[in-house]
Design a protein around this motif. Structure first.
Motif, PDB file in Angstrom:
ATOM      1  N   ILE A  57      37.940 102.648 146.870  1.00 38.56           N
ATOM      2  CA  ILE A  57      36.946 102.371 147.902  1.00 38.56           C
ATOM      3  C   ILE A  57      37.532 102.823 149.237  1.00 38.56           C
ATOM      4  O   ILE A  57      38.560 102.325 149.685  1.00 38.56           O
ATOM      5  CB  ILE A  57      36.588 100.872 147.955  1.00 38.56           C
ATOM      6  CG1 ILE A  57      36.194 100.375 146.561  1.00 38.56           C
ATOM      7  CG2 ILE A  57      35.465 100.636 148.955  1.00 38.56           C
ATOM      8  CD1 ILE A  57      35.935  98.882 146.490  1.00 38.56           C
ATOM      9  N   GLU A  58      36.868 103.795 149.868  1.00 39.98           N
ATOM     10  CA  GLU A  58      37.350 104.321 151.147  1.00 39.98           C
ATOM     11  C   GLU A  58      36.523 103.735 152.286  1.00 39.98           C
ATOM     12  O   GLU A  58      35.390 103.306 152.087  1.00 39.98           O
ATOM     13  CB  GLU A  58      37.258 105.849 151.148  1.00 39.98           C
ATOM     14  CG  GLU A  58      38.233 106.481 150.164  1.00 39.98           C
ATOM     15  CD  GLU A  58      37.975 107.960 149.919  1.00 39.98           C
ATOM     16  OE1 GLU A  58      38.802 108.775 150.337  1.00 39.98           O
ATOM     17  OE2 GLU A  58      36.947 108.277 149.291  1.00 39.98           O
ATOM     18  N   GLY A  59      37.122 103.720 153.465  1.00 32.77           N
ATOM     19  CA  GLY A  59      36.407 103.206 154.637  1.00 32.77           C
ATOM     20  C   GLY A  59      36.315 101.694 154.654  1.00 32.77           C
ATOM     21  O   GLY A  59      35.376 101.137 155.219  1.00 32.77           O
ATOM     22  N   VAL A  60      37.256 101.025 154.034  1.00 32.19           N
ATOM     23  CA  VAL A  60      37.241  99.561 154.035  1.00 32.19           C
ATOM     24  C   VAL A  60      38.597  99.065 154.546  1.00 32.19           C
ATOM     25  O   VAL A  60      39.645  99.506 154.090  1.00 32.19           O
ATOM     26  CB  VAL A  60      36.893  99.000 152.633  1.00 32.19           C
ATOM     27  CG1 VAL A  60      37.813  99.549 151.574  1.00 32.19           C
ATOM     28  CG2 VAL A  60      36.943  97.478 152.614  1.00 32.19           C
ATOM     29  N   ALA A  61      38.553  98.149 155.517  1.00 35.05           N
ATOM     30  CA  ALA A  61      39.788  97.673 156.153  1.00 35.05           C
ATOM     31  C   ALA A  61      40.124  96.276 155.669  1.00 35.05           C
ATOM     32  O   ALA A  61      39.274  95.380 155.694  1.00 35.05           O
ATOM     33  CB  ALA A  61      39.623  97.680 157.671  1.00 35.05           C
ATOM     34  N   VAL A  62      41.357  96.082 155.237  1.00 31.92           N
ATOM     35  CA  VAL A  62      41.819  94.758 154.811  1.00 31.92           C
ATOM     36  C   VAL A  62      42.049  93.910 156.061  1.00 31.92           C
ATOM     37  O   VAL A  62      42.696  94.350 157.013  1.00 31.92           O
ATOM     38  CB  VAL A  62      43.106  94.878 153.974  1.00 31.92           C
ATOM     39  CG1 VAL A  62      43.711  93.502 153.722  1.00 31.92           C
ATOM     40  CG2 VAL A  62      42.810  95.588 152.664  1.00 31.92           C
ATOM     41  N   THR A  63      41.502  92.688 156.028  1.00 29.64           N
ATOM     42  CA  THR A  63      41.618  91.817 157.202  1.00 29.64           C
ATOM     43  C   THR A  63      42.459  90.577 156.931  1.00 29.64           C
ATOM     44  O   THR A  63      42.872  89.896 157.864  1.00 29.64           O
ATOM     45  CB  THR A  63      40.221  91.379 157.682  1.00 29.64           C
ATOM     46  OG1 THR A  63      39.530  90.783 156.565  1.00 29.64           O
ATOM     47  CG2 THR A  63      39.419  92.559 158.192  1.00 29.64           C
ATOM     48  N   GLY A  64      42.681  90.263 155.652  1.00 34.02           N
ATOM     49  CA  GLY A  64      43.471  89.064 155.367  1.00 34.02           C
ATOM     50  C   GLY A  64      43.734  88.918 153.884  1.00 34.02           C
ATOM     51  O   GLY A  64      43.107  89.594 153.046  1.00 34.02           O
ATOM     52  N   LEU A  65      44.697  88.055 153.539  1.00 32.77           N
ATOM     53  CA  LEU A  65      45.013  87.764 152.132  1.00 32.77           C
ATOM     54  C   LEU A  65      45.078  86.246 151.996  1.00 32.77           C
ATOM     55  O   LEU A  65      45.650  85.573 152.843  1.00 32.77           O
ATOM     56  CB  LEU A  65      46.366  88.371 151.756  1.00 32.77           C
ATOM     57  CG  LEU A  65      46.414  89.896 151.710  1.00 32.77           C
ATOM     58  CD1 LEU A  65      47.748  90.407 152.208  1.00 32.77           C
ATOM     59  CD2 LEU A  65      46.169  90.378 150.289  1.00 32.77           C
ATOM     60  N   ARG A  66      44.496  85.727 150.907  1.00 32.56           N
ATOM     61  CA  ARG A  66      44.426  84.281 150.765  1.00 32.56           C
ATOM     62  C   ARG A  66      44.689  83.933 149.310  1.00 32.56           C
ATOM     63  O   ARG A  66      44.110  84.530 148.395  1.00 32.56           O
ATOM     64  CB  ARG A  66      43.016  83.843 151.180  1.00 32.56           C
ATOM     65  CG  ARG A  66      42.729  82.375 151.166  1.00 32.56           C
ATOM     66  CD  ARG A  66      41.499  82.077 152.048  1.00 32.56           C
ATOM     67  NE  ARG A  66      40.330  82.891 151.700  1.00 32.56           N
ATOM     68  CZ  ARG A  66      39.493  82.596 150.680  1.00 32.56           C
ATOM     69  NH1 ARG A  66      39.710  81.547 149.910  1.00 32.56           N
ATOM     70  NH2 ARG A  66      38.448  83.362 150.446  1.00 32.56           N
ATOM     71  N   ALA A  67      45.603  82.977 149.088  1.00 31.61           N
ATOM     72  CA  ALA A  67      45.883  82.523 147.724  1.00 31.61           C
ATOM     73  C   ALA A  67      44.848  81.468 147.321  1.00 31.61           C
ATOM     74  O   ALA A  67      44.457  80.639 148.145  1.00 31.61           O
ATOM     75  CB  ALA A  67      47.287  81.933 147.656  1.00 31.61           C
ATOM     76  N   THR A  68      44.394  81.516 146.078  1.00 33.63           N
ATOM     77  CA  THR A  68      43.415  80.534 145.612  1.00 33.63           C
ATOM     78  C   THR A  68      44.129  79.462 144.778  1.00 33.63           C
ATOM     79  O   THR A  68      45.292  79.623 144.393  1.00 33.63           O
ATOM     80  CB  THR A  68      42.325  81.188 144.731  1.00 33.63           C
ATOM     81  OG1 THR A  68      42.960  81.655 143.531  1.00 33.63           O
ATOM     82  CG2 THR A  68      41.669  82.333 145.456  1.00 33.63           C
ATOM     83  N   ALA A  69      43.396  78.398 144.496  1.00 30.06           N
ATOM     84  CA  ALA A  69      43.969  77.281 143.753  1.00 30.06           C
ATOM     85  C   ALA A  69      44.356  77.716 142.339  1.00 30.06           C
ATOM     86  O   ALA A  69      45.361  77.245 141.782  1.00 30.06           O
ATOM     87  CB  ALA A  69      42.977  76.127 143.698  1.00 30.06           C
ATOM     88  N   ASP A  70      43.595  78.646 141.738  1.00 30.64           N
ATOM     89  CA  ASP A  70      43.941  79.056 140.380  1.00 30.64           C
ATOM     90  C   ASP A  70      44.908  80.238 140.342  1.00 30.64           C
ATOM     91  O   ASP A  70      44.962  80.990 139.362  1.00 30.64           O
ATOM     92  CB  ASP A  70      42.687  79.318 139.519  1.00 30.64           C
ATOM     93  CG  ASP A  70      41.495  79.777 140.315  1.00 30.64           C
ATOM     94  OD1 ASP A  70      41.454  79.469 141.523  1.00 30.64           O
ATOM     95  OD2 ASP A  70      40.615  80.451 139.761  1.00 30.64           O
ATOM     96  N   GLY A  71      45.647  80.444 141.420  1.00 29.35           N
ATOM     97  CA  GLY A  71      46.763  81.396 141.363  1.00 29.35           C
ATOM     98  C   GLY A  71      46.392  82.836 141.622  1.00 29.35           C
ATOM     99  O   GLY A  71      47.242  83.719 141.503  1.00 29.35           O
TER     100      GLY A  71
END
Lengths: 381, 448, 100
Positions: free
Chosen positions: A176-190
């Motif tokens: 997927i091009e033209g998409v900027a990562v803004t954050g990373l978040r861990a979820t409860a199920d790992g």
């Protein structure tokens, strides 16, 4: 929240951040590992920065001793690159030659060969003046010898990027091009949610292959990894008659000099321009680039009259010791870093991608990357 | 000399006017121009010619004032790089030089839009602008098996100049899309604020007919020959030819501004071209860099000279020589005339929209340097290329010595048409310094 | 093709033959006036090309001028007696430049 559409079945999901050569190689190798579905997120377009515009050197010669083992694995992969990505990537094993311009250079090269041999490798050798003139008929008379790896060579960077892209997509990678990562978040199920300006992507594993922007990704999970940025400048000339097969460097001066198949000569060597990481731009400084021109003209007098038709600088991450960072995040389990190749990661990309893919798939690899963990910077600091 | 107040690129109407105005305000001024004499394209060789018309008079006056201004004028000097902070590099007499300038006024003029028809790479096919240069600098006129084809004001002006100088052509082939007048009528009232342009335009066509030169409308034109132009085929009708002069209007020369980091450009939907984003004084989005004349948007020679003066006044304000109020007051009349002269532009733009890139045949070469066809560009788009920089990496289109100067508008248009999107959303070529080739030896000398 | 309406005042050499010229005009214009349209052979396919734009943009008028290669003929002012030839393909190395 956007989810990958191929969610049927027991496929595990991975996200690779960065559509450069290392990201594509990692994605390709992981997708070929049974049970994985990989998505590559690229902020601009594939191969936008260093990957598409570097010098294309496929070189073991002169590498940091810590890099040689991985570089040797990569060299074997380059020799069969067509079997890996379905295209020869313009790879030609025309040799890499580091010329010696003084007795001191010769001594330095002898010592280097001894150090490499002591580690069990024999791809580097010292040659004399007659042999260097046979390899480089146009070289200046003051060159008295060289350090040589005969089956190193060079490849076409953009063609390589496109071949890895095609192979990855054929294997089933979503790019997927033209998409900027803004954050990373861990979820409860790992799992990890990779947040972007266009929705989130959930994954079991994430690879940070964001090059000059990779420290920003690390910072998103609160991990501070010391790593700078470089903007190595390159020159390309008009087409010239074939006069130089190997890729040429110098023992005690900064140069990378290569005539490509169409006759143009690509000159680099790490002369630095100015970069603006936020604006994603880099600027050539001609006063500094003039040194690359001067060294080229001194080593190859025929170059004086050759016209330079373009110059550019590609933005790339540079670590303090100029050796890459490959290792799992200390702040977010499941996130793996692979960046900081410091301007010589092109050759390493097939093997490094395979190594990082193994790290993602099973948390470990037998490939020789232990020396590259970011702990060497963060622990010392 | 290592520093100058104002560096002007180009000695056309905008550059000459800017330099003269800046000198009058006491600044040190360096003018770099690639040509041997001042004048630019429209007033080319104006000092050497006997003055024939109003345009010549304007040019001669500008050139005389410029010569007398005391500006350090360097003909045969090619600028090839601008670094952040105003350091400028150029080549002159086979040596590379550099200087720091407090303000840059870039007056690089216009280039002709390419007319990629089948066979346009054959020797003997040239642009109308090129033939006009041959006329102005060496008194050369076409004769024999010569043809003119395309559209736009310059085409009709040139045909008139040919007739006036005793030359002739076999015919003028009008390739303009039908319905131009209907489209343009909307803008007619505004155009009448400077009616001299319209009156001139109508008279030009009549004079060509009076000279016995046929004017023929056509939609498809092909140049053919073995190694050089031997005939042209006009909608299937083959005629002998050894000279074909093509024209489809002009576009701003943005080669230098596009290479300056942070210098924003915008798509001009009316003129269907890219131009630098400017305020009404010519300031670009980069502090200290101004643009005047056609390289900031096509307006013609009169508008260019006025814009050059306005840019110099703005530079005087920026360098503390004038207050904002003083600048505004002194610019008053120039500003009014600048507005009046720009009035007919939309009418002309609507009358002569460029030939549609979608109609270019797959086998026709677009990038002349690297010999890349429209079909290969479309193939690259089909493989996922979204803009000109990606098709460049794929096909080498735009990578040759001209660095996309000639093919740029066509490559951009072909990509937009193939993708079926608004051209404004398609990246144009990124240009890179050096914007003109220089030898490695010249560059190497800067290292000592 | 083209006809001159103004007199010439010197000659230059093109591919070994003398061509009338006017000092100060561009070499490209001199050649066109003499009926020469093919100035070079391209480095890509070897096909012949002549000038397109005459204003320094197209690089299709490249010639070899007084031993210097890839010179834009449209930006080279004529000096009496100058020696010019077609640019054949890419830059080549002269004997004197050969380091081998």
């Amino acid at each position: 929240m956007a989810r990958t559409s191929e969610s049927a079945g027991p496929m595990k999901k991975a996200v690779v951040i960065g559509g450069g050569l290392h990201g594509l190689s990692t994605a390709l190798h992981l997708q070929r590992t049974p049970g994985w579905q990989v998505t590559v997120l690229e902020r601009r377009h594939v191969g936008r920065h260093s990957s598409g515009v570097n010098a294309g050197g496929v070189r073991r010669l002169g590498r940091d001793l810590r890099e040689i083992a991985l570089s040797v694995v990569s060299a074997e992969m380059w020799a069969g690159i067509e079997k890996i990505v379905g295209d020869d990537c313009g790879f030609r094993a025309t040799g890499q030659v580091k010329v010696a311009e003084s007795p001191a250079d010769m001594a330095k090269n002898e010592a280097r060969v001894a150090a490499v041999k002591a580690l069990g490798w024999s791809h580097e050798e010292v040659v004399d003046q007659a042999e260097v003139r046979r390899l480089l008929p146009a070289v200046a008379p003051h060159v008295i010898g060289a350090l040589v790896t005969r089956d190193d060579g060079s490849a076409d960077p953009m063609r390589t990027v496109m071949a890895f892209r095609r192979a990855a997509e054929q294997a089933g990678v979503r790019i997927i091009e033209g998409v900027a990562v803004t954050g990373l978040r861990a979820t409860a199920d790992g799992t990890i949610i990779v947040e972007t300006d266009q929705g989130g992507h959930e994954a079991e594993r994430v690879a940070n292959c964001a090059g000059a922007w990779a420290t920003r990704v690390a910072r998103m999970v609160g991990e501070e990894i010391p790593c700078g940025v470089k903007a190595s400048m390159m020159i390309v000339t008009e087409r010239l008659p074939p006069f130089c097969d190997p890729t040429v460097g110098a023992t005690s001066r900064s140069l990378s000099f290569k005539q490509v198949a169409n006759g143009t000569v690509v000159i680099g060597g790490g002369h630095q321009g100015v970069n603006d990481v936020a604006a994603e731009t880099s600027t050539v400084l001609f006063g500094s680039l003039a040194h690359a021109a001067r060294i080229s003209c001194e080593l190859f007098p025929v170059m004086k009259g050759a016209r330079m038709v373009r110059s550019w600088a590609g933005i790339e991450a540079r670590t303090a010791d100029e050796v890459p960072i490959i290792g799992e995040s200390r702040a977010m389990p499941g996130l793996f870093h692979s960046f900081g190749f410091s301007g010589h990661g092109f050759q390493l990309s097939p093997a490094a991608g395979a190594a990082v893919a193994e790290l993602l798939a099973r948390g470990a690899t037998n490939l020789p990357i232990a020396a590259f963990h970011q702990d060497r910077f963060t622990r010392a600091a | 000399m290592s520093e100058v107040d104002i560096l002007v690129l180009g000695a056309g109407p905008a550059g000459m006017a800017a330099a003269t105005e800046a000198r009058a305000r006491g600044f040190s001024v360096l003018v770099l121009d690639e040509n041997a004499r001042p004048g630019g394209q429209v007033h080319r060789a104006v000092e050497a010619r006997t003055v024939k018309d109003g345009q010549d008079r304007d040019g001669a006056k500008l050139a005389a004032a410029f010569r007398a201004s005391g500006a350090d004028y360097r003909p045969d000097a090619t600028l090839w790089a601008v670094e952040p902070g105003g350091k400028v590099f150029w080549s002159e007499g086979g040596a590379a030089r550099s200087i720091s300038a407090k303000r840059l006024i870039l007056c690089a003029g216009a280039t002709e839009r390419p007319v990629p028809i089948p066979g346009w790479t054959l020797p003997g096919v040239m642009t109308v602008g090129a033939a006009q240069i041959a006329l102005k600098t060496a008194g050369m006129v076409p004769e024999g098996k010569a043809w003119i084809a395309g559209q736009g004001p310059l085409l009709w002006l040139y045909a008139n100049q040919v007739v006036a100088r005793g030359g002739t052509v076999q015919g003028v082939i009008d390739l303009s899309p039908p319905g131009g007048l209907a489209r343009a009528a909307w803008h007619l009232p505004n155009a009448l604020r400077a009616p001299e342009y319209l009156v001139k335009g109508l008279a030009w066509q009549q004079r060509i007919r009076n000279a016995g030169i046929p004017i023929r409308r056509a939609t498809r034109l092909v140049a053919e020959g073995d190694g050089r132009l031997e005939r042209i085929v006009i909608d299937g009708w083959s005629r002998p030819a050894d000279l074909l002069l093509l024209h489809d209007g002009v576009v701003p020369n943005t080669q230098v501004t596009r290479a300056i980091p942070g210098c924003a450009h915008e798509w001009d939907a009316g003129q269907r071209c890219w131009r630098p984003t400017l305020d009404e004084w010519g300031n670009t989005t980069v502090e200290g860099v101004l643009v005047a004349g056609d390289s900031g948007g096509i307006g013609g020679a009169k508008v260019a000279a006025l814009a050059g003066r306005l840019a110099a006044m703005e530079a005087a304000r920026a360098l503390g020589r004038l207050t904002v109020d003083q600048r505004n007051a002194e610019a008053g009349r120039t500003r009014l005339e600048w507005k009046r002269q720009r009035a007919p532009r939309r009418f002309l733009d609507a009358l002569f929209p460029p030939l549609p890139e979608a109609a270019i045949e797959d086998s026709t070469i677009i990038c002349r340097c690297e010999e890349v066809t429209a079909g290969r560009l479309r193939g690259a788009v089909a493989l996922g290329c979204l803009g000109a920089n990606q098709t460049k990496a794929f096909t080498r289109a735009g990578m040759g010595p001209c660095q996309g100067r000639i093919c740029g508008p066509a490559v951009h248009g072909v990509i937009a048409a193939a993708r079926g999107v608004d051209p404004a959303g398609v990246d144009p070529f990124r240009t890179r310094f050096p914007t003109k080739p220089l030898t490695l030896g010249e560059l190497a000398a800067l290292a000592s | 093709m083209f006809r001159r309406t103004e007199p010439t005042d010197c000659t230059i050499s093109w591919e070994g033959r003398d061509i009338p010229a006017r000092a100060g005009e561009s070499l490209a214009v001199t050649l066109l006036a003499a009926g020469v349209t093919a100035f070079r052979q391209t480095p890509v396919t070897g096909t012949e090309r002549g000038p397109l734009c005459l204003m320094g943009a197209c690089f299709d008028c490249l010639v070899e001028l007084d031993g210097q290669q890839n010179v834009q003929a449209c930006l080279a002012p004529v000096r009496p007696g100058m020696v010019a030839a077609m640019q054949r393909g890419a830059r080549h190395f002269h004997q004197s430049e050969d380091a081998a």
